[in-house]
Enzyme design. Structure first.
Site, PDB file in Angstrom:
ATOM      1  N   CYS A   1       0.819  -1.219   0.000  1.00  0.00           N
ATOM      2  CA  CYS A   1       0.000   0.000   0.000  1.00  0.00           C
ATOM      3  C   CYS A   1       0.859   1.279   0.000  1.00  0.00           C
ATOM      4  O   CYS A   1       1.401   1.633  -1.027  1.00  0.00           O
ATOM      5  CB  CYS A   1      -0.962  -0.049   1.183  1.00  0.00           C
ATOM      6  SG  CYS A   1      -2.316   1.117   1.049  1.00  0.00           S
TER       7      CYS A   1
ATOM      8  N   HIS B   1      -3.913  -5.712   0.086  1.00  0.00           N
ATOM      9  CA  HIS B   1      -3.401  -6.134   1.397  1.00  0.00           C
ATOM     10  C   HIS B   1      -3.372  -7.653   1.525  1.00  0.00           C
ATOM     11  O   HIS B   1      -4.397  -8.276   1.765  1.00  0.00           O
ATOM     12  CB  HIS B   1      -4.264  -5.516   2.497  1.00  0.00           C
ATOM     13  CG  HIS B   1      -4.093  -4.044   2.538  1.00  0.00           C
ATOM     14  ND1 HIS B   1      -3.148  -3.437   3.320  1.00  0.00           N
ATOM     15  CD2 HIS B   1      -4.683  -3.060   1.833  1.00  0.00           C
ATOM     16  CE1 HIS B   1      -3.180  -2.143   3.104  1.00  0.00           C
ATOM     17  NE2 HIS B   1      -4.105  -1.883   2.211  1.00  0.00           N
TER      18      HIS B   1
ATOM     19  N   GLU C   1      -2.106  -9.318   3.873  1.00  0.00           N
ATOM     20  CA  GLU C   1      -2.130  -9.759   5.276  1.00  0.00           C
ATOM     21  C   GLU C   1      -3.550  -9.888   5.829  1.00  0.00           C
ATOM     22  O   GLU C   1      -3.756 -10.347   6.946  1.00  0.00           O
ATOM     23  CB  GLU C   1      -1.316  -8.779   6.144  1.00  0.00           C
ATOM     24  CG  GLU C   1      -1.971  -7.431   6.443  1.00  0.00           C
ATOM     25  CD  GLU C   1      -1.867  -6.420   5.294  1.00  0.00           C
ATOM     26  OE1 GLU C   1      -1.525  -6.811   4.170  1.00  0.00           O
ATOM     27  OE2 GLU C   1      -2.156  -5.240   5.530  1.00  0.00           O
TER      28      GLU C   1
END
Ligand code: XMP
Length: 635
Positions: free
Chosen positions: A89, A177, A179
């Site tokens: 990001c 993302h 994660e």
């Protein structure tokens, strides 16, 4: 031990990245980004890389734009380090920006899910079968030109440079993302990266335990430890870890009854701790003291500060009474890893919520070496694993997590008369957006949430299902919760004036009555006026009573182990002397991200009926907000 280093650009979710890799067995550390990363710092990194300790660096996401005046950046030479880099990001934008290309500031943010087409030749997407996966996005800025030699490995309609790579140098940059568990194949993507880096998977709780016991012996040495214990997982594990390292005789555990516990909880905790062989336990009844200090207080951060100041005052008082001195005593704390960053302790992180273990008085003691924190490298689920490894009594671990300030955070207070604020205009806009399928009403209370890594403190939107009750249409059908989940997400994405979406459950029990009211502040006959209320004995007892109904419901209907945590919140919204309840059941693994739990409608109906038997309760809401964007607790 080989390690992965996460450079933190003030992101609240840096911890999520770290915990994900630890779950894969990769030892991971966080360092705050520096605004003056110089040749000396780079040399230190080079040394660690050359000695095979540092195998991989992640650049985190963060709340800033690369064009912000006070933002943190990197020298171009950073990208010449011979180490694999994963930039997420903000890290992705920074990589391209530092390498001399442009970032565009977008007026419309992309938030939540996006479909991506992946380049299957990239090592990052190895063994992912489908050509397209759903990923989680949260950004304002976008890269519009790539740095030299990079290749695009993922794109969507809205985001041309969604993921890029410089495969020969193992540099990967992602706008999405990986994660977050909402991203499909997220574990595979992270595993692929670990494979690319050839990092050894050496992190385990057994190893941590061995290491930490030795560390505790060294740190505490011949001193004694004073420790507040609450009977919940963190403080109990901290106690037993220290106990194992130095023995029970040198620990002084104190249980403080703040008055903000659950119904009869103080008695239960005392019994449980004694059964689990906690020696020298001292119980302090401080109910009156706490309540007196919180009289006339409504602002959540001030509430928290007063509570932790009170703990420090009690600790100082006991130290004096017992003649404890800093030469012979240390203060034990059960701080876990995320608590250190949520309080904004890194230089520039924004404070979401202040945690007691990082208030200035405690920080001074940490600097003077007077604090021992055996859990401060661990995440919640890792603490639970240590619990099992230490064979601590099971009855204590089965309880749902409960915040230190207890029910005080779940009783919303209000001191100003905000009735003059006019939300009609925004409400109308939202109702048009909802095609009048639901009736939306902005409530005048406020709660905390995390939005692009900043603290925000805004109003919730209550939605009601108009009659004839579509609930009947949906009852027992999976799509009921799915549809509400989508509605909730689209509202928080599209309307910045609201930060939570609540379902008003009034017609779950009153399916045949539609009470039309002349009053503008009423929906379905319920008045939505804001009451001017503080923390009082009566309100605490009321919440304890309702919370107990929920607790019994969980056990009776066998939801106890299916739902991770179930905050019950009292909000000063209702007619005359009535208030309302918000049910906030959530599913999560580590409290870092969460979704709301989907309780069976027929069970929910029974629960709401039971709660509404209390004449002081106006209505019951169901919190439909995920984390992110909402936090689990309201304050
Ligand atoms: P949030 O609200 O930040 O909560 O999503 C994440 C988890 O932390 C708990 N929590 C606290 N625990 N002191 C604590 O000991 C606190 O001040 C505090 N605030 C939140 C919360 O209950 C959830 O499990």
């Amino acid at each position: 031990m080989q390690k992965l280093l996460v450079i933190d650009y003030w992101s609240q979710y840096t911890h999520l990245i770290t915990s994900r890799f630890r779950h894969l067995g990769v030892y991971t550390e966080i360092v705050p980004a520096l605004d003056d990363l110089n040749e000396k710092d780079l040399e230190k990194l080079r040394e660690e890389i050359n000695s095979w300790i540092l195998k991989w660096i992640i650049l985190s996401w963060g709340p800033n734009s690369v064009y912000d005046e006070d933002t943190l950046t990197l020298p171009k030479s950073f990208f010449e380090l011979e180490v694999p880099i994963l930039a997420i990001c903000y890290g992705h934008q920074l990589t391209h920006h530092v390498n001399w290309w442009e970032i565009e500031w977008w007026d419309s943010e992309e938030y939540w899910e996006a479909n991506l087409k992946i380049d299957k030749n990239s090592k990052l997407f190895k063994d992912i079968e489908s050509d397209e996966i759903v990923v989680w996005m949260s950004h304002w800025d976008s890269v519009i030109k790539m740095a030299e030699n990079f290749a695009v490995i993922w794109t969507t309609e809205d985001c041309e440079f969604g993921a890029t790579s410089l495969e020969e140098k193992n540099i990967y940059t992602l706008q999405f993302h990986p994660e977050v568990s909402h991203t499909q194949n997220w574990i595979k993507i992270l595993e692929n990266f670990a494979e690319i880096c050839e990092i050894k998977k050496e992190w385990s709780m057994e190893k941590f335990l061995e290491f930490e016991l030795e560390e505790l012996k060294k740190q505490i040495w011949t001193k004694n430890v004073f420790l507040f214990i609450s009977g919940w997982v963190d403080s109990t594990v901290a106690y037993f870890l220290i106990n194992k390292a130095i023995g029970a005789d040198r620990i002084y555990p104190v249980f403080v009854d703040t008055g903000f516990m659950r119904l009869d909880e103080a008695i239960k905790v005392e019994k449980s701790l004694k059964t689990a062989w906690v020696k020298n336990l001292q119980i302090i009844d401080a109910k009156k003291e706490f309540l007196k200090d919180l009289e006339w207080v409504s602002e959540p951060e001030i509430k928290r500060k007063i509570i932790w100041d009170k703990f420090i005052e009690i600790q100082a008082r006991i130290s004096k009474e017992l003649w404890l001195n800093t030469k012979d005593w240390l203060l034990g704390q059960w701080t876990i890893y995320p608590d250190t960053i949520e309080s904004g302790w890194t230089k520039n992180a924004k404070t979401i919520k202040t945690h007691h273990n990082r208030v200035p008085e405690i920080q001074k003691m940490i600097d003077a070496g007077l604090i021992v924190e055996p859990l401060n490298m661990l995440y919640k689920d890792e603490v639970r694993t240590i619990w099992r490894l230490l064979w601590i009594w099971d009855e204590l671990i089965d309880r749902h997590p409960f915040p230190g300030p207890g029910l005080s955070l779940r009783i919303l207070c209000n001191e100003e008369d905000k009735a003059e604020e006019n939300y009609n205009y925004q409400e109308e806009e939202i109702n048009w957006f909802l095609w009048f399928e639901f009736e939306g009403k902005i409530l005048e209370v406020k709660s905390v949430w995390v939005q692009w890594d900043n603290r925000s403190y805004k109003h919730p939107l209550s939605i009601s299902i108009p009659l004839p009750s579509p609930l009947l249409r949906w009852e027992g059908i999976e799509s009921f919760w799915e549809e509400l989940s989508e509605v909730s997400t689209s509202i928080t994405n599209n309307f910045s004036s609201v930060n939570r979406v609540l379902l008003n459950l009034w017609n779950i029990v009153e399916t045949s009555i539609y009470r039309v009211s002349e009053n503008k502040d009423a929906i379905n006959g319920h008045l939505y006026s804001l009451q001017k209320w503080y923390l009082t004995d009566d309100r605490i007892s009321l919440l304890q009573e309702i919370d107990d109904i929920v607790e019994k419901f969980l056990i009776e209907k066998d939801y106890r182990n299916k739902i991770w945590q179930f905050p019950v919140v009292l909000i000063p919204i209702g007619s005359e002397w009535k208030e309302s309840i918000v049910l906030r059941p959530i599913d999560t693994i580590d409290a870092m991200t969460a979704t709301f739990s989907k309780i069976e409608i027929k069970d929910l109906k029974e629960l709401v009926q039971e709660i509404l038997k209390n004449p002081k309760i106006e209505t019951v809401f169901y919190d439909l907000t995920g984390k992110p964007p909402g936090t689990i607790e309201w304050e």
